[in-house]
Write a protein that holds these residues in place. Structure first.
Motif, PDB file in Angstrom:
ATOM      1  N   GLN A   1      40.727 -34.198   2.835  1.00  0.00           N
ATOM      2  CA  GLN A   1      41.315 -34.733   2.014  1.00  0.00           C
ATOM      3  C   GLN A   1      42.086 -36.416   2.399  1.00  0.00           C
ATOM      4  O   GLN A   1      42.061 -37.018   1.521  1.00  0.00           O
ATOM      5  CB  GLN A   1      43.010 -34.001   2.336  1.00  0.00           C
ATOM      6  CG  GLN A   1      44.078 -34.072   1.091  1.00  0.00           C
ATOM      7  CD  GLN A   1      43.255 -33.277  -0.073  1.00  0.00           C
ATOM      8  OE1 GLN A   1      42.837 -33.225  -0.985  1.00  0.00           O
ATOM      9  NE2 GLN A   1      43.931 -34.818  -1.344  1.00  0.00           N
ATOM     10  N   GLN A   2      41.379 -36.279   3.915  1.00  0.00           N
ATOM     11  CA  GLN A   2      41.123 -37.900   3.984  1.00  0.00           C
ATOM     12  C   GLN A   2      40.655 -38.676   3.528  1.00  0.00           C
ATOM     13  O   GLN A   2      40.492 -39.916   3.492  1.00  0.00           O
ATOM     14  CB  GLN A   2      41.279 -37.547   5.423  1.00  0.00           C
ATOM     15  CG  GLN A   2      42.095 -37.220   6.742  1.00  0.00           C
ATOM     16  CD  GLN A   2      42.031 -37.272   8.044  1.00  0.00           C
ATOM     17  OE1 GLN A   2      40.907 -37.266   8.415  1.00  0.00           O
ATOM     18  NE2 GLN A   2      43.184 -37.645   8.875  1.00  0.00           N
ATOM     19  N   ALA A   3      39.807 -38.077   3.276  1.00  0.00           N
ATOM     20  CA  ALA A   3      37.903 -38.254   2.262  1.00  0.00           C
ATOM     21  C   ALA A   3      38.597 -39.136   1.043  1.00  0.00           C
ATOM     22  O   ALA A   3      38.804 -39.681   0.515  1.00  0.00           O
ATOM     23  CB  ALA A   3      37.175 -37.798   2.763  1.00  0.00           C
ATOM     24  N   ALA A   4      39.219 -37.887   0.689  1.00  0.00           N
ATOM     25  CA  ALA A   4      39.615 -38.347  -0.963  1.00  0.00           C
ATOM     26  C   ALA A   4      40.635 -39.486  -0.812  1.00  0.00           C
ATOM     27  O   ALA A   4      40.445 -40.023  -1.961  1.00  0.00           O
ATOM     28  CB  ALA A   4      40.023 -36.759  -1.146  1.00  0.00           C
ATOM     29  N   GLU A   5      41.454 -38.958  -0.152  1.00  0.00           N
ATOM     30  CA  GLU A   5      42.632 -40.449  -0.908  1.00  0.00           C
ATOM     31  C   GLU A   5      42.147 -41.509   0.219  1.00  0.00           C
ATOM     32  O   GLU A   5      42.766 -42.731  -0.450  1.00  0.00           O
ATOM     33  CB  GLU A   5      43.721 -40.003   0.873  1.00  0.00           C
ATOM     34  CG  GLU A   5      44.836 -38.412   0.375  1.00  0.00           C
ATOM     35  CD  GLU A   5      45.441 -38.531  -1.149  1.00  0.00           C
ATOM     36  OE1 GLU A   5      45.656 -39.988  -0.588  1.00  0.00           O
ATOM     37  OE2 GLU A   5      45.827 -38.056  -1.041  1.00  0.00           O
ATOM     38  N   HIS A   6      41.152 -41.947   1.280  1.00  0.00           N
ATOM     39  CA  HIS A   6      40.910 -43.171   1.347  1.00  0.00           C
ATOM     40  C   HIS A   6      39.429 -43.660   1.062  1.00  0.00           C
ATOM     41  O   HIS A   6      39.228 -44.905   1.291  1.00  0.00           O
ATOM     42  CB  HIS A   6      41.111 -43.188   3.195  1.00  0.00           C
ATOM     43  CG  HIS A   6      42.385 -42.907   3.306  1.00  0.00           C
ATOM     44  ND1 HIS A   6      43.335 -43.909   3.131  1.00  0.00           N
ATOM     45  CD2 HIS A   6      42.487 -41.649   4.378  1.00  0.00           C
ATOM     46  CE1 HIS A   6      44.788 -43.027   3.314  1.00  0.00           C
ATOM     47  NE2 HIS A   6      44.484 -41.633   4.849  1.00  0.00           N
ATOM     48  N   VAL A   7      38.440 -43.222   0.746  1.00  0.00           N
ATOM     49  CA  VAL A   7      37.362 -43.762   0.326  1.00  0.00           C
ATOM     50  C   VAL A   7      37.228 -43.483  -1.702  1.00  0.00           C
ATOM     51  O   VAL A   7      37.327 -42.266  -1.779  1.00  0.00           O
ATOM     52  CB  VAL A   7      36.288 -41.958   0.812  1.00  0.00           C
ATOM     53  CG1 VAL A   7      34.773 -42.950   0.494  1.00  0.00           C
ATOM     54  CG2 VAL A   7      36.432 -42.794   2.189  1.00  0.00           C
ATOM     55  N   PRO A   8      36.902 -44.533  -2.136  1.00  0.00           N
ATOM     56  CA  PRO A   8      36.475 -46.276  -1.428  1.00  0.00           C
ATOM     57  C   PRO A   8      37.587 -47.269  -1.123  1.00  0.00           C
ATOM     58  O   PRO A   8      36.642 -47.606  -0.394  1.00  0.00           O
ATOM     59  CB  PRO A   8      35.172 -46.061  -3.021  1.00  0.00           C
ATOM     60  CG  PRO A   8      36.054 -45.885  -3.029  1.00  0.00           C
ATOM     61  CD  PRO A   8      37.081 -44.444  -3.653  1.00  0.00           C
ATOM     62  N   GLY A   9      38.815 -46.600  -1.172  1.00  0.00           N
ATOM     63  CA  GLY A   9      39.106 -47.424  -0.942  1.00  0.00           C
ATOM     64  C   GLY A   9      39.254 -48.463   0.742  1.00  0.00           C
ATOM     65  O   GLY A   9      39.681 -49.180   1.041  1.00  0.00           O
ATOM     66  N   VAL A  10      39.122 -47.309   1.826  1.00  0.00           N
ATOM     67  CA  VAL A  10      38.604 -48.097   3.077  1.00  0.00           C
ATOM     68  C   VAL A  10      37.519 -48.893   2.794  1.00  0.00           C
ATOM     69  O   VAL A  10      37.263 -50.145   4.293  1.00  0.00           O
ATOM     70  CB  VAL A  10      37.844 -47.166   4.156  1.00  0.00           C
ATOM     71  CG1 VAL A  10      36.807 -46.543   4.170  1.00  0.00           C
ATOM     72  CG2 VAL A  10      38.805 -47.769   5.478  1.00  0.00           C
ATOM     73  N   PHE A  11      36.954 -48.635   2.339  1.00  0.00           N
ATOM     74  CA  PHE A  11      35.559 -49.789   2.125  1.00  0.00           C
ATOM     75  C   PHE A  11      35.610 -51.706   2.110  1.00  0.00           C
ATOM     76  O   PHE A  11      34.737 -51.951   2.873  1.00  0.00           O
ATOM     77  CB  PHE A  11      34.939 -49.586   0.728  1.00  0.00           C
ATOM     78  CG  PHE A  11      34.093 -48.038   0.528  1.00  0.00           C
ATOM     79  CD1 PHE A  11      34.187 -47.679   1.883  1.00  0.00           C
ATOM     80  CD2 PHE A  11      32.976 -47.763   0.102  1.00  0.00           C
ATOM     81  CE1 PHE A  11      32.807 -46.126   1.813  1.00  0.00           C
ATOM     82  CE2 PHE A  11      32.311 -47.122  -0.419  1.00  0.00           C
ATOM     83  CZ  PHE A  11      32.466 -46.416   1.263  1.00  0.00           C
ATOM     84  N   ALA A  12      36.783 -51.798   1.905  1.00  0.00           N
ATOM     85  CA  ALA A  12      37.478 -53.547   2.008  1.00  0.00           C
ATOM     86  C   ALA A  12      37.953 -53.435   3.000  1.00  0.00           C
ATOM     87  O   ALA A  12      37.235 -55.000   3.488  1.00  0.00           O
ATOM     88  CB  ALA A  12      38.775 -54.199   0.420  1.00  0.00           C
TER      89      ALA A  12
END
Length: 281
Positions: free
Chosen positions: A64-75
């Motif tokens: 669920q962390q991946a669903a929430e933060h990827v791809p937003g964490v890429f920046a």
């Protein structure tokens, strides 16, 4: 001194409940050569920007962390120069049918979606099946790990607990589930080292540098010279009264003697005090 560069794990700090469904097998879309081409391109793009590419080998990522933060964490990755993530996954949710450990496949899904960002990494060894040292049946974690790694799916095996202290926050809450002491040279330890020795796939271990575990580490490194072993949080001293051997001279000796030993740089900030009771016996 040789070392594997790592970056302190990106902050996937929010915790979410996993979706209640059985994990379905996911096949990788790319072979190793194709993945390496993506990784090379990603690393070169950071070099072209004048940045030192970093590879985060020390992230454990919930689905669920991946669903929430990827791809937003890429920046943030781009800003910090983090080229790649070798994130290990957690076991799949209970489905009312599966007996034993439930292998998860969402890390493979991330690799399929973002082959220039993720390294296919096997599930981590922090689950009860591993911590209870089970093995010998196909429903057990170590048996499933052997199957998947021998199949050539993974380029890395995620962090596996052997000697592990509670974090300060876990200690304050009375959580003892991460206060673990598994013999590195026990049956499952030998199976893990043998797996890496045979396949060339490296693995990460959490091993507090107490005197006895360090003795076992040296014996295992010598017995399995082709097993590439990465010690997480290397040099993190939290109970010096039982970590008397771990000195700069000893570290130099380790790395000059065992060419199959590596370490990562994920550790606490300088001068941080460990707020927990003494080590359990």
């Amino acid at each position: 001194m040789r070392f594997m560069r790592s970056f302190i794990s990106l902050l996937f700090a929010l915790c979410f409940s996993a979706t209640a469904h059985a994990a379905k097998p996911i096949e990788l879309k790319y072979n190793r050569a194709e993945l390496e081409a993506h990784w090379k391109s990603r690393i070169q793009s950071l070099l072209d920007q004048g940045k030192l590419p970093k590879i985060d080998m020390e992230t454990s990522l919930q689905e669920q962390q991946a669903a929430e933060h990827v791809p937003g964490v890429f920046a943030t990755m781009d800003e910090l120069g983090v080229a790649l993530l070798a994130a290990d996954g957690y076991q799949a949710p209970k489905d009312g049918k599966t007996k034993g450990y439930r292998w998860s496949y969402y890390i493979r899904s991330l690799v399929n979606q973002y082959p220039d960002r993720f390294i296919p990494t096997a599930n981590g060894g922090t689950n009860p099946n591993w911590l209870q040292e089970k093995g010998g049946k196909k429903k057990h974690f170590i048996d499933q790990m052997e199957k998947h790694v021998h199949a050539g799916v993974y380029a890395n095996m995620g962090e596996l607990d052997f000697r592990h202290y509670m974090s300060s926050s876990q200690c304050q809450k009375g959580r003892t589930d991460r206060d673990n002491n598994i013999a590195l040279n026990g049956e499952n330890g030998h199976r893990l080292f043998q797996l890496a020795h045979e396949t060339g796939v490296p693995f990460f271990i959490h091993l507090e540098p107490e005197d006895a575990p360090l003795n076992a580490l040296e014996k295992m490194l010598g017995q399995y010279p082709k097993a590439r072993v990465v010690v997480a949080h290397f040099g993190q001293i939290r109970h010096p009264e039982v970590q008397t051997r771990f000195t700069p001279d000893y570290a130099r000796k380790l790395f000059s003697t065992y060419l199959n030993l590596y370490y990562d740089l994920a550790a606490g900030y300088p001068n941080r005090k460990y707020k927990c009771a003494g080590p359990s016996n």
